[in-house]
Design an enzyme around this catalytic site. Structure first.
Site, short mmCIF file in Angstrom:
data_model
loop_
_atom_site.label_atom_id
_atom_site.label_comp_id
_atom_site.label_asym_id
_atom_site.label_seq_id
_atom_site.Cartn_x
_atom_site.Cartn_y
_atom_site.Cartn_z
CG PHE A 149 -3.77 -2.04 -9.49
CD1 PHE A 149 -4.56 -0.77 -9.83
CD2 PHE A 149 -2.65 -1.94 -8.69
CE1 PHE A 149 -4.11 0.52 -9.20
CE2 PHE A 149 -2.20 -0.75 -8.20
CZ PHE A 149 -2.86 0.45 -8.40
CE LYS A 173 -1.81 -13.39 -10.34
NZ LYS A 173 -2.63 -12.33 -9.50
CD GLU A 176 -4.47 -10.13 -6.17
OE1 GLU A 176 -3.93 -9.98 -7.42
OE2 GLU A 176 -3.79 -10.53 -5.21
NE ARG A 177 -4.11 -4.73 -5.22
CZ ARG A 177 -3.16 -4.11 -5.25
NH1 ARG A 177 -2.91 -3.00 -5.87
NH2 ARG A 177 -2.16 -4.65 -4.53
CB SER A 226 5.56 -3.43 -6.29
OG SER A 226 5.21 -5.06 -5.93
CB CYS A 281 5.07 1.88 -14.00
SG CYS A 281 5.15 1.71 -15.87
CD GLU A 384 6.00 2.67 -7.64
OE1 GLU A 384 6.05 1.74 -7.21
OE2 GLU A 384 5.94 2.60 -8.90
P1 NAD Z 1 1.74 -6.04 -7.16
O1 NAD Z 1 3.30 -6.20 -6.92
O2 NAD Z 1 1.16 -5.77 -5.83
O3 NAD Z 1 1.21 -6.90 -7.90
C1 NAD Z 1 1.42 -7.44 -9.21
C2 NAD Z 1 1.23 -9.00 -9.57
O4 NAD Z 1 1.78 -9.79 -8.52
C3 NAD Z 1 -0.35 -9.10 -9.11
O5 NAD Z 1 -0.95 -10.10 -10.25
C4 NAD Z 1 -0.57 -9.69 -7.83
O6 NAD Z 1 -1.44 -10.72 -7.72
C5 NAD Z 1 0.94 -10.56 -7.85
N1 NAD Z 1 1.36 -10.47 -6.46
C6 NAD Z 1 1.09 -9.70 -5.27
N2 NAD Z 1 1.59 -9.94 -4.06
C7 NAD Z 1 2.46 -11.00 -4.52
C8 NAD Z 1 3.22 -11.98 -3.50
N3 NAD Z 1 3.43 -11.59 -2.44
N4 NAD Z 1 3.71 -13.01 -4.06
C9 NAD Z 1 3.36 -13.38 -5.27
N5 NAD Z 1 2.78 -12.66 -6.38
C10 NAD Z 1 2.22 -11.50 -5.70
O7 NAD Z 1 1.79 -4.56 -8.02
P2 NAD Z 1 0.36 -3.78 -8.06
O8 NAD Z 1 0.03 -3.01 -7.02
O9 NAD Z 1 -0.59 -4.69 -8.75
O10 NAD Z 1 0.68 -2.83 -9.44
C11 NAD Z 1 1.61 -1.53 -9.11
C12 NAD Z 1 3.02 -1.72 -9.36
O11 NAD Z 1 3.49 -1.92 -10.50
C13 NAD Z 1 3.80 -0.25 -9.20
O12 NAD Z 1 5.00 -0.61 -8.29
C14 NAD Z 1 4.06 0.08 -10.37
O13 NAD Z 1 5.21 0.99 -10.67
C15 NAD Z 1 4.57 -1.35 -11.20
N6 NAD Z 1 4.20 -1.25 -12.60
C16 NAD Z 1 5.55 -1.29 -13.25
C17 NAD Z 1 5.36 -1.31 -14.81
C18 NAD Z 1 6.65 -1.44 -15.51
O14 NAD Z 1 6.35 -1.56 -16.60
N7 NAD Z 1 7.69 -1.16 -14.92
C19 NAD Z 1 4.01 -1.28 -15.45
C20 NAD Z 1 2.88 -0.79 -14.64
C21 NAD Z 1 2.93 -1.08 -13.17
#
Ligand code: NAD
Length: 499
Positions: A149, A173, A176-177, A226, A281, A384
């Site tokens: 998101f 994909k 969804e937020r 994450s 991140c 984090e």
């Molecule tokens: P998230 O892991 O909750 O969601 C990321 C994606 O995974 C979304 O598209 C979501 O729909 C999907 N998802 C969520 N739960 C799932 C599940 N149980 N099974 C399968 N798919 C699922 O992350 P977020 O809250 O959207 O983003 C924040 C996180 O992303 C933080 O941890 C941040 O550090 C990380 N991030 C990392 C980078 C990088 O380059 N390393 C860059 C940006 C964000």
């Protein structure tokens, strides 16, 4: 209530699974739309359609493909204000920061205009008698991106621009937020001349992600989010024979040496720690001053700056430093972690937990929090937080400071502030982290370099964008050709060597 569906085959398509989730305006706390959550059948249909479109797109010459990217860059600039407004409305970040989110993606689109050069391959004339050898970089077919998101414009573009420039079709994909901007980007790609079906946005949650990981047609998956989900997607996609690169969470340390310019370091920490409400991140979440004198002086400079942070809705324009957190759950989680830090004995120098804004009482706002005397064993150090919370961990020496990021499980970004070149060089050489800043708090590499973390911040062996992006979305085919001498000599039973 506005319903957001999918964007498949160049058209808006309604969701048919019957499942939806709410999309909020984080500044007001109101539900502003509902986004469809795709079923496996909807994903399968989108992938089948993309596979058909990919054949014609791969056969289009690379220069024509690059022209689509050229036009796309123009259209992004044309619609910058509209895109930024839609982004801020769903994410909550300030308008200037939303533009930064778009521009960091646009820069990767610009880099991809050079795709014909990057796809040229290699050639050896006369590798043997009458033998020439050449390597081609060919697209994989249909590939997918699953994005978080916090950068709803930049990260989708980091994925689909290189993939499409290489001749693949793409299934995005998004989170969804905040699903509106990814769909707007796909519309702009069509307007730029991309054939229908080459870029598709399929909204969804875990079911859609699982469908991507299990689909037999999809050849590669790029994920950002994450760490637990990055690890899960990496395992599931690779177990199904796919190429995968999955980037996860972070805990970014900034070391402040006694010789650093402390005013510069304090300003850097405030911007990098609290910008976008810490939902980056590459946010700095741990400051490590070296020596008591440095630590005391730094806290003295930081505390008033954190207290003075301007928090508000994106509609306040340039008058705001950061906006709300993305959801009520995120707000509750971050407040809970601050409570936990207090229970663990850290010194909460600035407490922003009870921040409230007149007229926006239902928004997901939180003030900046500053902890001093945080230690390695505390949860607030290990976890984090992903909110406007900066932890100061005091170190007695450079070696003690260096050991903190070295031994932390995350390895996304880090920085050192010093006036000493020898210390800076030693730090850059010894640290086990993917992106390093020297007097630069958020060292996000530019589009023509690559972006990626180490340790639990990245799974897979290639980075995002830059030359690595082109390697990830293509595979190498090497042709050995022989004309015409020796072909009639009869069979050879010994493995050929170049004598
Ligand atoms: P998230 O892991 O909750 O969601 C990321 C994606 O995974 C979304 O598209 C979501 O729909 C999907 N998802 C969520 N739960 C799932 C599940 N149980 N099974 C399968 N798919 C699922 O992350 P977020 O809250 O959207 O983003 C924040 C996180 O992303 C933080 O941890 C941040 O550090 C990380 N991030 C990392 C980078 C990088 O380059 N390393 C860059 C940006 C964000």
């Amino acid at each position: 209530m506005q319903k957001i569906g999918h964007f498949i085959d160049g058209k808006h398509v309604e969701g048919t699974s019957g499942r939806y989730t709410d999309v909020y305006n984080p500044a007001t706390g109101e539900v502003q739309a509902q986004v469809a959550l795709a079923s496996q059948a909807e994903m399968d249909a989108a992938v089948a359609n993309a596979a058909e479109a990919q054949l014609g797109w791969a056969a289009t010459n690379p220069q024509r493909r690059a022209r689509v990217m050229m036009k796309f860059v123009d259209l992004l600039n044309r619609d910058m204000d509209k895109l930024a407004e839609a982004l801020s409305r769903e994410h909550g970040k300030t308008l200037p920061d939303a533009k930064g989110d778009i521009i960091r993606g646009l820069e990767v689109a610009e880099f991809c205009i050079g795709a014909p050069h990057l796809l040229k391959g290699e050639y050896t004339e006369g590798a043997g008698p009458g033998i020439d050898m050449y390597s081609m970089r060919q697209p994989l077919g249909v590939v997918a991106g699953i994005t978080p998101f916090n950068f709803p414009a930049m990260i989708p573009m980091w994925k689909f621009c290189p993939a499409i420039s290489c001749g693949n079709a793409f299934i995005l994909k998004p989170s969804e937020r905040d699903p509106s901007v990814p769909i707007m980007l796909a519309e702009l790609m069509i307007e730029a001349g991309l054939p229908a079906g080459v870029l598709n946005v399929v909204n969804g949650d875990k079911s859609a992600v699982d469908a991507i990981c299990d689909d037999e047609t999809i050849q590669a998956v790029g994920f950002v989010g994450s760490t637990p989900i990055a690890q899960y997607v990496y395992s599931r996609a690779t177990a199904n024979g796919k190429r995968a690169q999955c980037f996860g969470g972070a805990k970014n340390h900034m070391i402040i040496m006694p010789d650093a310019d402390l005013d510069q370091a304090a300003d850097a920490l405030v911007g990098a720690g609290y910008g976008a409400a810490g939902e980056r991140c590459m946010a700095v979440s741990v400051a490590v001053p070296v020596g008591e004198t440095t630590a005391n002086a730094l806290i003295e400079k930081l505390a008033p700056k954190v207290e003075a942070l301007k928090i508000g809705p994106y509609t306040a324009g340039n008058d705001v430093d950061f906006g709300p957190l993305v959801t009520k759950e995120a707000l509750g989680r971050v407040r809970g972690l601050v409570d936990q830090g207090v229970r663990e004995g850290a010194n909460l120098v600035v407490d922003g937990r009870d921040f409230s804004m007149q007229g926006y009482e239902n928004g997901f706002f939180m003030g900046g929090c500053l902890f001093d005397n945080v230690t390695k064993d505390m949860d607030i150090y290990k976890t984090e937080i992903f909110g406007p919370v900066l932890s100061v961990v005091r170190a007695e020496s450079y070696e003690e400071a260096l050991d903190l990021p070295l031994s932390h499980e995350y390895g996304n970004g880090t920085a050192i502030f010093t006036r000493d070149g020898d210390t800076a060089r030693d730090f850059a050489s010894r640290i086990n982290i993917g992106m390093v800043g020297i007097n630069v708090p958020i060292p996000v590499p530019l589009a023509y370099h690559t972006f990626g973390g180490w340790k639990k911040s990245g799974f897979g062996d290639l980075n995002q964008h830059g030359p690595d992006g082109f390697k990830f979305y293509t595979r190498t085919k090497t042709v050995t050709s022989r004309w015409p001498s020796g072909l009639k000599d009869g069979a050879e039973f010994v493995i050929p060597t170049m004598k």
